[in-house]
Write a protein that holds these residues in place. Structure first.
Motif, PDB file in Angstrom:
ATOM      1  N   ARG A  66      14.508  23.008  11.732  1.00 18.12           N
ATOM      2  CA  ARG A  66      15.605  21.959  11.653  1.00 18.12           C
ATOM      3  C   ARG A  66      14.458  20.527  12.459  1.00 18.12           C
ATOM      4  N   ILE A  67      13.483  20.599  13.545  1.00 16.17           N
ATOM      5  CA  ILE A  67      12.792  19.491  13.589  1.00 16.17           C
ATOM      6  C   ILE A  67      12.039  19.024  13.105  1.00 16.17           C
ATOM      7  N   LYS A  68      11.162  19.933  12.553  1.00 21.69           N
ATOM      8  CA  LYS A  68      10.566  19.377  11.336  1.00 21.69           C
ATOM      9  C   LYS A  68      10.333  18.942  10.192  1.00 21.69           C
ATOM     10  N   THR A  69      11.724  19.224  10.324  1.00 20.10           N
ATOM     11  CA  THR A  69      12.425  17.998   8.718  1.00 20.10           C
ATOM     12  C   THR A  69      13.800  17.081   9.698  1.00 20.10           C
ATOM     13  N   ILE A  70      13.357  16.693  10.668  1.00 18.25           N
ATOM     14  CA  ILE A  70      14.433  15.409  11.226  1.00 18.25           C
ATOM     15  C   ILE A  70      13.316  14.740  11.623  1.00 18.25           C
ATOM     16  N   LEU A  71      11.825  15.198  12.088  1.00 19.95           N
ATOM     17  CA  LEU A  71      11.059  14.779  12.561  1.00 19.95           C
ATOM     18  C   LEU A  71       9.976  13.475  10.866  1.00 19.95           C
ATOM     19  N   LYS A  72      10.209  14.462  10.128  1.00 20.20           N
ATOM     20  CA  LYS A  72       9.791  14.455   8.635  1.00 20.20           C
ATOM     21  C   LYS A  72      10.362  13.577   8.761  1.00 20.20           C
ATOM     22  N   ARG A  73      11.522  13.155   8.441  1.00 19.26           N
ATOM     23  CA  ARG A  73      12.252  11.704   8.507  1.00 19.26           C
ATOM     24  C   ARG A  73      12.289  10.819   9.545  1.00 19.26           C
ATOM     25  N   THR A  74      12.291  11.272  10.524  1.00 11.22           N
ATOM     26  CA  THR A  74      12.430   9.523  11.243  1.00 11.22           C
ATOM     27  C   THR A  74      11.042   9.601  11.850  1.00 11.22           C
ATOM     28  N   THR A  75       9.706   9.854  11.968  1.00 14.68           N
ATOM     29  CA  THR A  75       8.295   9.316  12.103  1.00 14.68           C
ATOM     30  C   THR A  75       8.116   8.953  11.160  1.00 14.68           C
ATOM     31  N   PRO A  76       7.964   7.541  11.883  1.00 16.51           N
ATOM     32  CA  PRO A  76       7.048   6.736  10.327  1.00 16.51           C
ATOM     33  C   PRO A  76       5.455   6.788  10.436  1.00 16.51           C
ATOM     34  N   LYS A  77       5.556   6.522   8.770  1.00 19.26           N
ATOM     35  CA  LYS A  77       4.453   7.506   7.536  1.00 19.26           C
ATOM     36  C   LYS A  77       3.397   5.641   8.355  1.00 19.26           C
ATOM     37  N   ILE A  78       2.637   6.139   8.487  1.00 23.95           N
ATOM     38  CA  ILE A  78       0.919   4.650   8.682  1.00 23.95           C
ATOM     39  C   ILE A  78       0.212   4.904   7.429  1.00 23.95           C
ATOM     40  N   GLU A  79       0.042   3.352   7.355  1.00 19.92           N
ATOM     41  CA  GLU A  79      -0.133   2.913   6.618  1.00 19.92           C
ATOM     42  C   GLU A  79      -1.786   2.903   6.034  1.00 19.92           C
ATOM     43  N   LYS A  80      -2.894   3.032   5.281  1.00 16.23           N
ATOM     44  CA  LYS A  80      -3.574   3.941   5.093  1.00 16.23           C
ATOM     45  C   LYS A  80      -4.571   2.764   5.160  1.00 16.23           C
ATOM     46  N   LYS A  81      -4.124   1.737   4.462  1.00 11.91           N
ATOM     47  CA  LYS A  81      -4.927   0.732   4.207  1.00 11.91           C
ATOM     48  C   LYS A  81      -3.786  -0.113   4.317  1.00 11.91           C
ATOM     49  N   VAL A  82      -3.904  -1.435   5.024  1.00 15.36           N
ATOM     50  CA  VAL A  82      -3.807  -3.024   6.633  1.00 15.36           C
ATOM     51  C   VAL A  82      -5.250  -3.587   5.909  1.00 15.36           C
ATOM     52  N   ARG A  83      -4.471  -5.214   6.251  1.00 12.37           N
ATOM     53  CA  ARG A  83      -5.279  -6.413   6.027  1.00 12.37           C
ATOM     54  C   ARG A  83      -4.547  -7.338   6.955  1.00 12.37           C
ATOM     55  N   PHE A  84      -4.937  -7.802   7.563  1.00  8.04           N
ATOM     56  CA  PHE A  84      -5.002  -8.837   8.326  1.00  8.04           C
ATOM     57  C   PHE A  84      -6.030  -9.964   8.631  1.00  8.04           C
ATOM     58  N   ALA A  85      -5.258 -10.754   8.460  1.00  2.00           N
ATOM     59  CA  ALA A  85      -6.105 -12.278   7.777  1.00  2.00           C
ATOM     60  C   ALA A  85      -7.498 -11.525   7.643  1.00  2.00           C
ATOM     61  N   GLU A  86      -9.272 -12.299   7.981  1.00  4.46           N
ATOM     62  CA  GLU A  86     -10.330 -11.302   7.269  1.00  4.46           C
ATOM     63  C   GLU A  86     -10.417 -10.252   7.425  1.00  4.46           C
ATOM     64  N   LEU A  87      -9.597  -9.539   8.533  1.00  9.48           N
ATOM     65  CA  LEU A  87      -9.996  -7.964   8.565  1.00  9.48           C
ATOM     66  C   LEU A  87      -8.826  -7.088   8.436  1.00  9.48           C
ATOM     67  N   SER A  88      -9.798  -5.803   7.227  1.00 12.63           N
ATOM     68  CA  SER A  88      -9.302  -5.165   6.799  1.00 12.63           C
ATOM     69  C   SER A  88      -9.377  -3.968   7.220  1.00 12.63           C
ATOM     70  N   ILE A  89      -8.626  -2.502   7.526  1.00 14.67           N
ATOM     71  CA  ILE A  89      -8.504  -1.392   8.226  1.00 14.67           C
ATOM     72  C   ILE A  89      -7.963  -0.571   7.072  1.00 14.67           C
ATOM     73  N   ASP A  90      -8.307   0.674   7.273  1.00 12.38           N
ATOM     74  CA  ASP A  90      -8.480   1.271   6.105  1.00 12.38           C
ATOM     75  C   ASP A  90      -8.123   2.872   6.937  1.00 12.38           C
ATOM     76  N   MET A  91      -7.564   3.116   7.758  1.00 15.65           N
ATOM     77  CA  MET A  91      -7.582   5.102   8.383  1.00 15.65           C
ATOM     78  C   MET A  91      -7.784   5.838   7.786  1.00 15.65           C
ATOM     79  N   GLU A  92      -7.446   6.356   6.634  1.00 14.90           N
ATOM     80  CA  GLU A  92      -7.701   7.144   5.654  1.00 14.90           C
ATOM     81  C   GLU A  92      -9.340   7.618   5.398  1.00 14.90           C
TER      82      GLU A  92
END
Length: 225
Positions: free
Chosen positions: A113-139
């Protein structure tokens, strides 16, 4: 980035031991308290990803604890109740508990039950993001400015992502430590200052429209200029 941490609030030692054993096997950290007042104290002092809350607690009923939690936090709550406490269980759900398990229970069922709830409520990390001229690939644990790769250590990448993904928000050293190093880190908070200094040196590039700024007496924030 960090391990999850669960608060167990129950006056039965056996409940703590059985659930903790399963959670630790899943690399989930556990903090144990044995009455309602201590549970609220812990929640005021640190962040938890989930709360396991018994209804019948010393000093303060679980339903009252749940009510107090929901005044300031949306942390997931799993309530534990005996079959004879059906009304309290319903009240708990109405107050904002996410789920309940009836005693006696299988620790494996609780962890599922705990794992199910955590999976539902934990925000997913965006693997690739961009901020102005900066881009980050967490993968790939890499970052680029003007599409040119900048060499960062893993912790530098995590610190940069932590700040950039909270753009415009001031984060204290403690918040950055917790998000990047985890809640079980007990080292010197000045490690954050060292990481920020290195990031600024590596990001000292012409023609960029972002910056990591210090906010005196508080912490740091990432800004788009």
């Amino acid at each position: 980035m960090r391990n999850l941490t669960v608060l167990i609030c129950d006056d039965n030692v056996a409940v703590h031991e059985s659930i903790s054993a399963y959670l630790n096997a899943e690399n989930i950290n556990v903090v144990s308290v044995y009455d309602g007042e201590k549970g609220l104290e812990q929640l005021q002092q640190r962040h938890f990803d989930m709360v396991i809350l018994d209804i019948m607690l010393p000093k303060m009923f679980g339903t009252d604890v749940c009510r107090e939690i929901r005044k300031t936090s949306d942390v997931p709550i799993l309530m534990l109740s005996a079959k004879s406490e059906e009304l309290d269980r319903i009240i708990g759900l109405e107050l904002g508990a996410d789920d309940y398990v009836t005693k006696p229970f299988s620790p494996r069922e609780v962890v599922t039950r705990i794992k199910t709830i955590l999976k539902r409520t934990t925000p997913k990390i965006e693997k690739k993001v961009r901020f102005a001229e900066l881009s980050i690939d967490m993968e790939a644990y890499s970052a680029f400015v003007h599409d040119v790769k900048i060499e960062f250590t893993p912790k530098e990448i995590e610190t940069l992502y932590c700040l950039a993904s909270n753009q415009g928000k001031v984060l204290s050293r403690e918040q950055i430590l917790n998000k990047v190093w985890g809640y079980d880190y007990y080292g010197d908070a000045r490690v954050v200052d060292t990481q920020i200094k290195r990031l600024r040196q590596k990001l000292a590039i012409d023609d960029v429209h972002f910056a990591i700024k210090a906010v005196y007496g508080v912490g740091y924030k990432f800004e788009i200029l």
